[in-house]
Design a protein around this motif. Structure first.
Motif, PDB file in Angstrom:
ATOM      1  N   PRO A  61      41.428  57.475  30.529  1.00  0.00           N
ATOM      2  CA  PRO A  61      41.909  57.476  31.712  1.00  0.00           C
ATOM      3  C   PRO A  61      40.984  56.674  32.873  1.00  0.00           C
ATOM      4  CG  PRO A  61      42.087  59.787  30.847  1.00  0.00           C
ATOM      5  CD  PRO A  61      41.363  58.731  29.819  1.00  0.00           C
ATOM      6  N   GLU A  62      39.625  57.082  32.543  1.00  0.00           N
ATOM      7  CA  GLU A  62      38.690  56.328  33.723  1.00  0.00           C
ATOM      8  C   GLU A  62      38.853  54.776  33.573  1.00  0.00           C
ATOM      9  OE1 GLU A  62      37.997  58.753  31.628  1.00  0.00           O
ATOM     10  OE2 GLU A  62      36.113  58.873  30.630  1.00  0.00           O
ATOM     11  N   ASP A  63      39.503  54.284  32.456  1.00  0.00           N
ATOM     12  CA  ASP A  63      39.567  52.873  32.249  1.00  0.00           C
ATOM     13  C   ASP A  63      40.638  52.172  33.389  1.00  0.00           C
ATOM     14  OD1 ASP A  63      38.853  53.174  28.884  1.00  0.00           O
ATOM     15  OD2 ASP A  63      37.368  52.480  30.374  1.00  0.00           O
ATOM     16  N   THR A  64      41.504  53.162  33.788  1.00  0.00           N
ATOM     17  CA  THR A  64      42.543  52.812  34.715  1.00  0.00           C
ATOM     18  C   THR A  64      42.173  51.872  35.863  1.00  0.00           C
ATOM     19  OG1 THR A  64      43.903  54.647  33.972  1.00  0.00           O
ATOM     20  CG2 THR A  64      44.430  53.701  36.239  1.00  0.00           C
ATOM     21  N   ALA A  65      42.496  50.793  35.987  1.00  0.00           N
ATOM     22  CA  ALA A  65      41.990  50.022  37.296  1.00  0.00           C
ATOM     23  C   ALA A  65      43.003  48.496  37.271  1.00  0.00           C
ATOM     24  CB  ALA A  65      40.808  49.823  37.016  1.00  0.00           C
ATOM     25  N   VAL A  66      42.820  47.755  38.121  1.00  0.00           N
ATOM     26  CA  VAL A  66      43.190  46.605  38.068  1.00  0.00           C
ATOM     27  C   VAL A  66      42.142  45.570  37.508  1.00  0.00           C
ATOM     28  CG1 VAL A  66      44.245  44.488  39.423  1.00  0.00           C
ATOM     29  CG2 VAL A  66      44.802  46.654  40.114  1.00  0.00           C
ATOM     30  N   TYR A  67      42.406  44.946  36.446  1.00  0.00           N
ATOM     31  CA  TYR A  67      41.466  44.076  35.621  1.00  0.00           C
ATOM     32  C   TYR A  67      41.663  42.438  36.200  1.00  0.00           C
ATOM     33  CZ  TYR A  67      40.060  47.830  32.618  1.00  0.00           C
ATOM     34  OH  TYR A  67      39.734  49.100  32.231  1.00  0.00           O
ATOM     35  N   TYR A  68      40.635  42.022  36.539  1.00  0.00           N
ATOM     36  CA  TYR A  68      40.727  40.566  37.030  1.00  0.00           C
ATOM     37  C   TYR A  68      39.975  39.765  36.255  1.00  0.00           C
ATOM     38  CZ  TYR A  68      42.069  42.800  41.400  1.00  0.00           C
ATOM     39  OH  TYR A  68      42.734  43.670  42.338  1.00  0.00           O
ATOM     40  N   TRP A  91      39.283  33.424  40.240  1.00  0.00           N
ATOM     41  CA  TRP A  91      39.779  34.591  39.836  1.00  0.00           C
ATOM     42  C   TRP A  91      41.450  34.662  39.891  1.00  0.00           C
ATOM     43  CZ3 TRP A  91      36.402  38.599  39.461  1.00  0.00           C
ATOM     44  CH2 TRP A  91      34.987  38.520  40.063  1.00  0.00           C
ATOM     45  N   GLY A  92      41.462  35.234  38.701  1.00  0.00           N
ATOM     46  CA  GLY A  92      43.010  35.643  38.435  1.00  0.00           C
ATOM     47  C   GLY A  92      43.669  36.703  39.271  1.00  0.00           C
ATOM     48  N   GLN A  93      45.097  36.818  39.255  1.00  0.00           N
ATOM     49  CA  GLN A  93      45.626  37.562  40.341  1.00  0.00           C
ATOM     50  C   GLN A  93      45.485  39.009  40.113  1.00  0.00           C
ATOM     51  OE1 GLN A  93      47.075  36.149  37.742  1.00  0.00           O
ATOM     52  NE2 GLN A  93      48.324  37.589  37.032  1.00  0.00           N
ATOM     53  N   GLY A  94      44.888  39.400  38.959  1.00  0.00           N
ATOM     54  CA  GLY A  94      44.779  40.732  38.476  1.00  0.00           C
ATOM     55  C   GLY A  94      46.068  41.358  37.680  1.00  0.00           C
ATOM     56  N   THR A  95      45.721  42.101  36.734  1.00  0.00           N
ATOM     57  CA  THR A  95      46.825  42.925  35.723  1.00  0.00           C
ATOM     58  C   THR A  95      46.442  44.535  35.784  1.00  0.00           C
ATOM     59  OG1 THR A  95      47.977  42.835  33.658  1.00  0.00           O
ATOM     60  CG2 THR A  95      45.476  42.430  33.636  1.00  0.00           C
ATOM     61  N   GLN A  96      47.487  45.148  35.955  1.00  0.00           N
ATOM     62  CA  GLN A  96      47.195  46.789  36.112  1.00  0.00           C
ATOM     63  C   GLN A  96      47.170  47.353  34.619  1.00  0.00           C
ATOM     64  OE1 GLN A  96      46.791  48.756  38.947  1.00  0.00           O
ATOM     65  NE2 GLN A  96      46.262  50.149  37.332  1.00  0.00           N
ATOM     66  N   VAL A  97      45.984  48.128  34.383  1.00  0.00           N
ATOM     67  CA  VAL A  97      45.999  48.844  33.005  1.00  0.00           C
ATOM     68  C   VAL A  97      45.544  50.418  33.519  1.00  0.00           C
ATOM     69  CG1 VAL A  97      44.428  49.430  31.124  1.00  0.00           C
ATOM     70  CG2 VAL A  97      44.772  47.015  31.876  1.00  0.00           C
ATOM     71  N   ARG A 157      34.961  46.681  42.683  1.00  0.00           N
ATOM     72  CA  ARG A 157      34.957  45.974  41.559  1.00  0.00           C
ATOM     73  C   ARG A 157      33.771  46.016  40.870  1.00  0.00           C
ATOM     74  NH1 ARG A 157      38.173  40.051  42.367  1.00  0.00           N
ATOM     75  NH2 ARG A 157      39.247  41.532  43.340  1.00  0.00           N
ATOM     76  N   GLU A 158      33.816  46.098  39.427  1.00  0.00           N
ATOM     77  CA  GLU A 158      32.671  46.112  38.652  1.00  0.00           C
ATOM     78  C   GLU A 158      33.028  45.152  37.545  1.00  0.00           C
ATOM     79  OE1 GLU A 158      31.860  49.744  36.357  1.00  0.00           O
ATOM     80  OE2 GLU A 158      33.951  49.778  35.793  1.00  0.00           O
ATOM     81  N   LEU A 159      31.885  44.626  37.120  1.00  0.00           N
ATOM     82  CA  LEU A 159      32.012  43.621  35.827  1.00  0.00           C
ATOM     83  C   LEU A 159      32.255  44.504  34.607  1.00  0.00           C
ATOM     84  CD1 LEU A 159      31.144  41.054  34.451  1.00  0.00           C
ATOM     85  CD2 LEU A 159      28.943  41.960  34.388  1.00  0.00           C
ATOM     86  N   TRP A 199      35.667  39.352  32.589  1.00  0.00           N
ATOM     87  CA  TRP A 199      36.641  40.193  33.469  1.00  0.00           C
ATOM     88  C   TRP A 199      35.765  41.371  34.188  1.00  0.00           C
ATOM     89  CZ3 TRP A 199      41.713  39.969  32.303  1.00  0.00           C
ATOM     90  CH2 TRP A 199      41.989  39.147  31.311  1.00  0.00           C
ATOM     91  N   TYR A 200      36.499  41.503  35.087  1.00  0.00           N
ATOM     92  CA  TYR A 200      36.195  42.545  36.172  1.00  0.00           C
ATOM     93  C   TYR A 200      37.276  43.639  36.218  1.00  0.00           C
ATOM     94  CZ  TYR A 200      31.822  40.120  38.037  1.00  0.00           C
ATOM     95  OH  TYR A 200      30.717  39.398  37.810  1.00  0.00           O
ATOM     96  N   ARG A 201      36.946  44.719  36.906  1.00  0.00           N
ATOM     97  CA  ARG A 201      37.917  45.685  37.108  1.00  0.00           C
ATOM     98  C   ARG A 201      37.610  46.558  38.571  1.00  0.00           C
ATOM     99  NH1 ARG A 201      36.810  50.172  32.254  1.00  0.00           N
ATOM    100  NH2 ARG A 201      34.996  50.892  33.004  1.00  0.00           N
ATOM    101  N   GLN A 202      38.821  47.026  39.209  1.00  0.00           N
ATOM    102  CA  GLN A 202      38.833  47.699  40.298  1.00  0.00           C
ATOM    103  C   GLN A 202      39.783  48.844  40.392  1.00  0.00           C
ATOM    104  OE1 GLN A 202      39.109  45.340  43.840  1.00  0.00           O
ATOM    105  NE2 GLN A 202      37.771  46.929  45.160  1.00  0.00           N
ATOM    106  N   ALA A 203      39.163  50.077  40.364  1.00  0.00           N
ATOM    107  CA  ALA A 203      39.989  51.103  40.323  1.00  0.00           C
ATOM    108  C   ALA A 203      40.199  51.622  42.005  1.00  0.00           C
ATOM    109  CB  ALA A 203      39.157  52.367  39.655  1.00  0.00           C
ATOM    110  N   PRO A 204      41.097  52.402  42.084  1.00  0.00           N
ATOM    111  CA  PRO A 204      41.404  52.894  43.582  1.00  0.00           C
ATOM    112  C   PRO A 204      40.387  53.435  44.019  1.00  0.00           C
ATOM    113  CG  PRO A 204      43.328  53.345  41.919  1.00  0.00           C
ATOM    114  CD  PRO A 204      42.458  52.870  41.097  1.00  0.00           C
ATOM    115  N   GLY A 205      39.895  52.993  45.123  1.00  0.00           N
ATOM    116  CA  GLY A 205      38.911  53.669  46.047  1.00  0.00           C
ATOM    117  C   GLY A 205      37.292  53.289  45.658  1.00  0.00           C
ATOM    118  N   LYS A 206      37.172  52.462  44.511  1.00  0.00           N
ATOM    119  CA  LYS A 206      35.841  52.011  43.955  1.00  0.00           C
ATOM    120  C   LYS A 206      35.806  50.584  44.332  1.00  0.00           C
ATOM    121  CE  LYS A 206      35.691  55.895  40.564  1.00  0.00           C
ATOM    122  NZ  LYS A 206      35.239  55.897  39.159  1.00  0.00           N
TER     123      LYS A 206
END
Length: 120
Positions: A87-94, A110-116, A45-47, A36-43
């Protein structure tokens, strides 16, 4: 072709839990690592976490002790149990998979992403 279908995202209060799932389907010979990776707004993508076929796991420091990655090799599915969410875990998770096709060609998908969203 291989598809990764994610589920389990949503809105949760700080301190709450969510469980993400990602199922791989298609002409798969074998799957090496999943994760799983995640990408928060303005940041960037991180593992977040990875797991090998044998169950070796790796986590980014910020989620250690709170998130647990697991997989069901028979179902080609990877899970991410997220506890004590912040709150800092908020991101789209891929979800992603490092897999080998029946032609013996290796791919990353990659998957399409799911919002957390973690918010009160």
């Amino acid at each position: 072709q291989v598809q990764l279908v994610e589920s389990g995202g949503g809105l949760v209060q700080p301190g709450g839990s969510l469980r993400l799932s990602c199922a791989a389907s298609g002409s798969i010979l074998s799957i090496n690592a999943m994760g799983w990776y995640r990408q928060a707004p303005g940041k960037q993508r991180e593992l977040v976490a990875t797991i090998t076929t044998r169950g070796t796991t790796n986590y980014v420091d910020s989620v250690k002790g709170r998130f647990t990655i697991s997989r069901d090799n028979a179902k080609n599915t990877v899970y991410l149990q997220m506890n004590s969410l912040k709150p800092e875990d908020t991101a789209v998770y891929y979800c992603y998979a490092d897999w080998v096709a029946r032609t013996s060609t290796r791919f990353n998908t990659w998957g399409q992403g799911t919002q957390v969203t973690v918010s009160s």
